[in-house]
Each structure stands twice: as structure tokens, then as C-alpha cells.
Write a protein that holds these residues in place. Structure first.
Motif, PDB file in Angstrom:
ATOM      1  N   ARG A 115      93.899  55.147  43.007  1.00  0.00           N
ATOM      2  CA  ARG A 115      94.284  55.421  41.611  1.00  0.00           C
ATOM      3  C   ARG A 115      94.505  54.077  40.936  1.00  0.00           C
ATOM      4  NH1 ARG A 115      98.099  59.686  38.908  1.00  0.00           N
ATOM      5  NH2 ARG A 115      96.248  60.872  39.449  1.00  0.00           N
ATOM      6  N   HIS A 143      88.638  61.815  36.813  1.00  0.00           N
ATOM      7  CA  HIS A 143      89.543  62.314  37.852  1.00  0.00           C
ATOM      8  C   HIS A 143      88.789  63.446  38.552  1.00  0.00           C
ATOM      9  CE1 HIS A 143      93.056  63.124  40.030  1.00  0.00           C
ATOM     10  NE2 HIS A 143      93.962  63.137  39.069  1.00  0.00           N
ATOM     11  N   ARG A 187      91.435  61.455  31.516  1.00  0.00           N
ATOM     12  CA  ARG A 187      90.347  61.465  32.504  1.00  0.00           C
ATOM     13  C   ARG A 187      90.127  62.889  33.028  1.00  0.00           C
ATOM     14  NH1 ARG A 187      94.279  57.383  35.517  1.00  0.00           N
ATOM     15  NH2 ARG A 187      95.893  58.784  36.230  1.00  0.00           N
ATOM     16  N   VAL A 188      91.179  63.715  32.976  1.00  0.00           N
ATOM     17  CA  VAL A 188      91.040  65.113  33.424  1.00  0.00           C
ATOM     18  C   VAL A 188      90.103  65.852  32.464  1.00  0.00           C
ATOM     19  CG1 VAL A 188      92.272  67.285  33.802  1.00  0.00           C
ATOM     20  CG2 VAL A 188      93.334  65.114  34.475  1.00  0.00           C
ATOM     21  N   ARG A 243      99.178  66.675  28.471  1.00  0.00           N
ATOM     22  CA  ARG A 243     100.306  65.981  27.834  1.00  0.00           C
ATOM     23  C   ARG A 243      99.781  64.836  26.967  1.00  0.00           C
ATOM     24  NH1 ARG A 243     101.930  60.901  30.526  1.00  0.00           N
ATOM     25  NH2 ARG A 243     100.212  60.568  31.966  1.00  0.00           N
ATOM     26  N   GLN A 245      99.585  61.114  26.502  1.00  0.00           N
ATOM     27  CA  GLN A 245      99.761  60.021  27.472  1.00  0.00           C
ATOM     28  C   GLN A 245     100.408  58.824  26.792  1.00  0.00           C
ATOM     29  OE1 GLN A 245      96.687  59.358  30.286  1.00  0.00           O
ATOM     30  NE2 GLN A 245      96.127  61.501  30.387  1.00  0.00           N
ATOM     31  N   PRO A 279      97.183  70.083  34.289  1.00  0.00           N
ATOM     32  CA  PRO A 279      97.062  69.239  35.486  1.00  0.00           C
ATOM     33  C   PRO A 279      98.383  68.624  35.907  1.00  0.00           C
ATOM     34  CG  PRO A 279      96.268  68.054  33.548  1.00  0.00           C
ATOM     35  CD  PRO A 279      96.595  69.454  33.097  1.00  0.00           C
ATOM     36  N   GLY A 280      99.396  68.677  35.037  1.00  0.00           N
ATOM     37  CA  GLY A 280     100.666  68.025  35.300  1.00  0.00           C
ATOM     38  C   GLY A 280     100.534  66.520  35.073  1.00  0.00           C
ATOM     39  N   PRO A 281     101.586  65.796  34.831  1.00  0.00           N
ATOM     40  CA  PRO A 281     102.919  66.329  34.622  1.00  0.00           C
ATOM     41  C   PRO A 281     103.045  67.024  33.264  1.00  0.00           C
ATOM     42  CG  PRO A 281     102.903  63.930  34.313  1.00  0.00           C
ATOM     43  CD  PRO A 281     101.549  64.308  34.764  1.00  0.00           C
TER      44      PRO A 281
HETATM   45  N1  ASP Z   1      97.957  63.786  36.340  1.00  0.00           N
HETATM   46  C1  ASP Z   1      96.824  63.656  35.457  1.00  0.00           C
HETATM   47  C2  ASP Z   1      96.204  62.281  35.590  1.00  0.00           C
HETATM   48  O1  ASP Z   1      96.618  61.497  36.419  1.00  0.00           O
HETATM   49  C3  ASP Z   1      97.149  64.015  34.046  1.00  0.00           C
HETATM   50  C4  ASP Z   1      98.202  63.191  33.371  1.00  0.00           C
HETATM   51  O2  ASP Z   1      98.653  62.169  33.896  1.00  0.00           O
HETATM   52  O3  ASP Z   1      98.575  63.589  32.261  1.00  0.00           O
HETATM   53  O4  ASP Z   1      95.286  61.988  34.866  1.00  0.00           O
END
Ligand code: ASP
Length: 323
Positions: A115, A143, A187-188, A243, A245, A279-281
Motif C-alpha cells: 500500500r 485498489h 482508487r476504489v 468517504r 478523503q 469500502p470503509g472506513p
Molecule cells: N479503504 C479504501 C482505500 O484504501 C477507501 C478509503 O480509504 O476511503 O482506498
């Protein structure tokens, strides 16, 4: 093999997963079929598959679900894991990604899960380390394991799960997936918008112009923008909330009260048949209300379980074992 696939195969170790763009639909089907086979296997048999193999988790950004699920996946398969995070390693002293990768390889790592906050970092590491690399999120780029787990979650829900097997280009025919929120930094969203239409889904991106620029509709065929969230929800079978970011906003101002009014998913605007994903958080009270996050239409915890299952298969694939 196409010229692009051949170029890919010579640059990166087999079993790498850097982007959904590199996956054929047949490969996606193969990964999902392997996920199910491994899920049905006895824990004792599963724990022998990667016995004695070494997996490194290299995390330059925070993570809860992705990191833990990859780690637990590797452990369930019997592999030895080591976690390197930017906070407590020589990365803090300025060591480059390339040198960190070469060091891990010299120490015997056979696969690296990465990551990183820079888009393209996973490809760079795969090229320089020559090890199979699993992209666990690179900047605003991709992702891919998240898109695969999201796909598996959707397949388990549409038509009561009847479309789960023999995944092909028509598996999500007639399905509209609304993705709402901070698309620009996500990225999701990118990985899902590239993957889902290849299985027949239509993706509707939803959000204000600051977080969803017009160019996003060009992410691929089957992707469109619908700025009115209620209209998007009326068409959708699945809604994926994202969310904002904050760590990537870089000076961008968002009026949060207005955002909540227009884009928050709350019970009063959620049609009864729509499956809710995230996808969280989650930032409860911002993009999603408690009653929806915890409500009967929420598949959010299921996504986490599918994440563990899919990542078990991705590790087996990365280490070249037939299961
Ligand atoms: N967990 C996801 C990511 O790492 C979504 C996010 O962070 O909002 O992309």
C-alpha cells in the motif's frame, strides 16, 4: 496472448495484481472460482498450501481492513508474514521503495503486498523487485483486490446469488451500480468503474463537481455521471458510498452541510431493494447515516468477509500454487 498482455508478462512476475485493467474476464472468473474452492476446503488442508512461504506486507499508508485481511489470509494458508510500515522502518530514514523491495527480496520474501500513497508505486515495485506484487491501494490509482471483493459481494446479492458461478461478461447484465462520494480521490471507485462494466454492469458515478470531475465518465464504456443522488438511487440495484478523503483534498473546500443534504445516504432516500456497500472506513453522519450503515440492506460487513476470502485466493495465485 495480446501484445499488451505479453508486455505485461515480461515486466512483472506472474501472479502480480497491480490493476484490474490487466485482468481478463476469464482471469477474474478463475480468481472467484478459486476463492470458492479455498473457502470450502478444510482449515487444516488450507493451512498447508503456503506452509514455509514468506509474504511481506509493506504499508506506507494506514489501513485496517486491507492489511488485516491480507495478513490473516496469509496466516490461514500457513505462510510466514512480516509487516513493514513507513513509521517504524528505514523508510522513515529516506530509503527508497526500490531499495526496500530489494532488501525484502534478499531477506527471502517471495511476495510483497504494497500500500502506497503514490499512484504507480505497485508497478514500480513489481518491476524493480521482480517479485509478485499485490497492489493493496496505490494513491488515487487502483485498489484491485477491493474491486474483486466488491464484485463477489454483488454477485452474492443479485438474483439471490444465482449469478455467483461461471462469471462472464454478462454476469452483471441489467445491474446498475451507483458509486457516490469522493470519486476524484478514490482508487476504489476507479477500480470498480473499470471492472464492473466488463461484466455487464452500468456504473453511475454521483457527487459534486469538486469531487467528481466531468472526465470521470470517460473511465470506460458503461460509466456515466448522474449528479442527482435520488435519481441515481432510483435506477440502482447497488449503491456504494465513499468517504471524503480529507488526506488528499489539498486545499479543496467542500461545504459539508450542503454535501450531507445532497449526498448523505439516509433511510428516507434509500429505495427498499437497493443493496448498500461501503469500502470503509465509514464516516458515520457524513456520507452515511447510522440507520443505513447498520440497517438490513447493508452488505458492508459481508464485504469485509469477502475481502478475506478473495485475498486468500490472490495469495495462492501470487505464489503460483494450484489450488
Ligand atoms: N479503504 C479504501 C482505500 O484504501 C477507501 C478509503 O480509504 O476511503 O482506498
Amino acid at each position: 496472448m495480446t501484445a499488451a498482455a505479453e508486455r505485461y508478462a515480461t515486466q512483472y512476475a506472474e501472479g502480480s495484481l497491480l490493476s484490474v485493467a490487466h485482468l481478463t474476464v476469464a482471469e477474474v472468473a478463475g480468481i472467484l472460482a478459486m476463492t470458492t474452492r479455498l473457502e470450502q476446503m478444510s482449515p487444516a488442508k488450507r493451512s498447508q498450501i503456503l506452509a514455509g512461504r514468506r509474504v511481506a506486507l509493506l504499508f506506507y499508508e494506514s489501513s485496517t481492513r486491507t492489511r488485516t485481511s491480507f495478513e490473516l489470509a496469509a496466516k490461514q494458508l500457513g505462510a510466514t508474514t512480516t509487516l513493514i510500515s513507513d513509521k517504524s522502518s528505514s523508510i522513515e530514514k529516506g530509503e527508497s521503495l526500490k531499495d526496500t523491495g530489494l532488501t525484502l527480496r534478499a531477506l527471502g520474501a517471495e511476495c510483497i503486498i504494497l500500500r502506497h500513497n503514490a499512484s504507480g508505486a505497485a508497478s514500480l515495485l513489481a518491476k524493480t523487485s521482480k517479485l509478485p506484487v499485490l497492489n493493496a491501494g496505490d494513491g488515487m490509482h487502483e485498489h484491485p483486490s477491493q474491486a474483486l471483493l466488491d464484485l463477489r459481494t454483488m454477485l452474492a446479492h443479485v438474483d439471490g446469488g444465482r449469478r455467483k458461478t461461471d462469471v462472464n461478461t454478462r454476469s452483471l447484465d441489467g445491474i446498475v451500480v451507483a458509486i457516490c462520494g469522493d470519486i476524484l480521490h478514490s482508487r476504489v471507485a476507479r477500480s470498480n468503474a473499470m471492472l464492473l462494466p466488463r461484466l455487464g454492469a452500468k456504473v453511475l458515478l454521483c457527487g459534486p463537481p469538486a469531487l467528481l470531475p466531468e472526465w470521470a465518465s470517460g473511465l470506460g464504456p458503461g460509466v456515466a455521471i448522474e449528479r442527482d443522488f435520488d435519481r441515481a438511487l432510483q435506477q440502482a440495484q447497488v449503491v456504494m458510498m465513499l468517504r471524503i478523503q480529507k488526506e488528499r483534498l489539498a486545499g479543496l473546500e467542500v461545504d459539508l452541510a450542503d454535501y450531507v443534504e445532497r449526498y448523505q445516504l439516509r433511510a428516507e432516500r434509500l429505495p427498499a431493494s437497493v443493496v448498500v456497500m461501503h469500502p470503509g472506513p465509514m464516516i458515520r453522519g457524513l456520507e452515511i447515516a447510522d440507520e443505513v450503515a447498520d440497517g438490513p440492506q447493508s452488505a458492508i460487513e459481508e464485504q469485509v468477509s469477502h475481502g478475506l476470502a478473495v485475498r486468500i485466493a490472490l495469495l495462492v495465485r501470487a505464489l503460483g500454487v494450484h489450488a
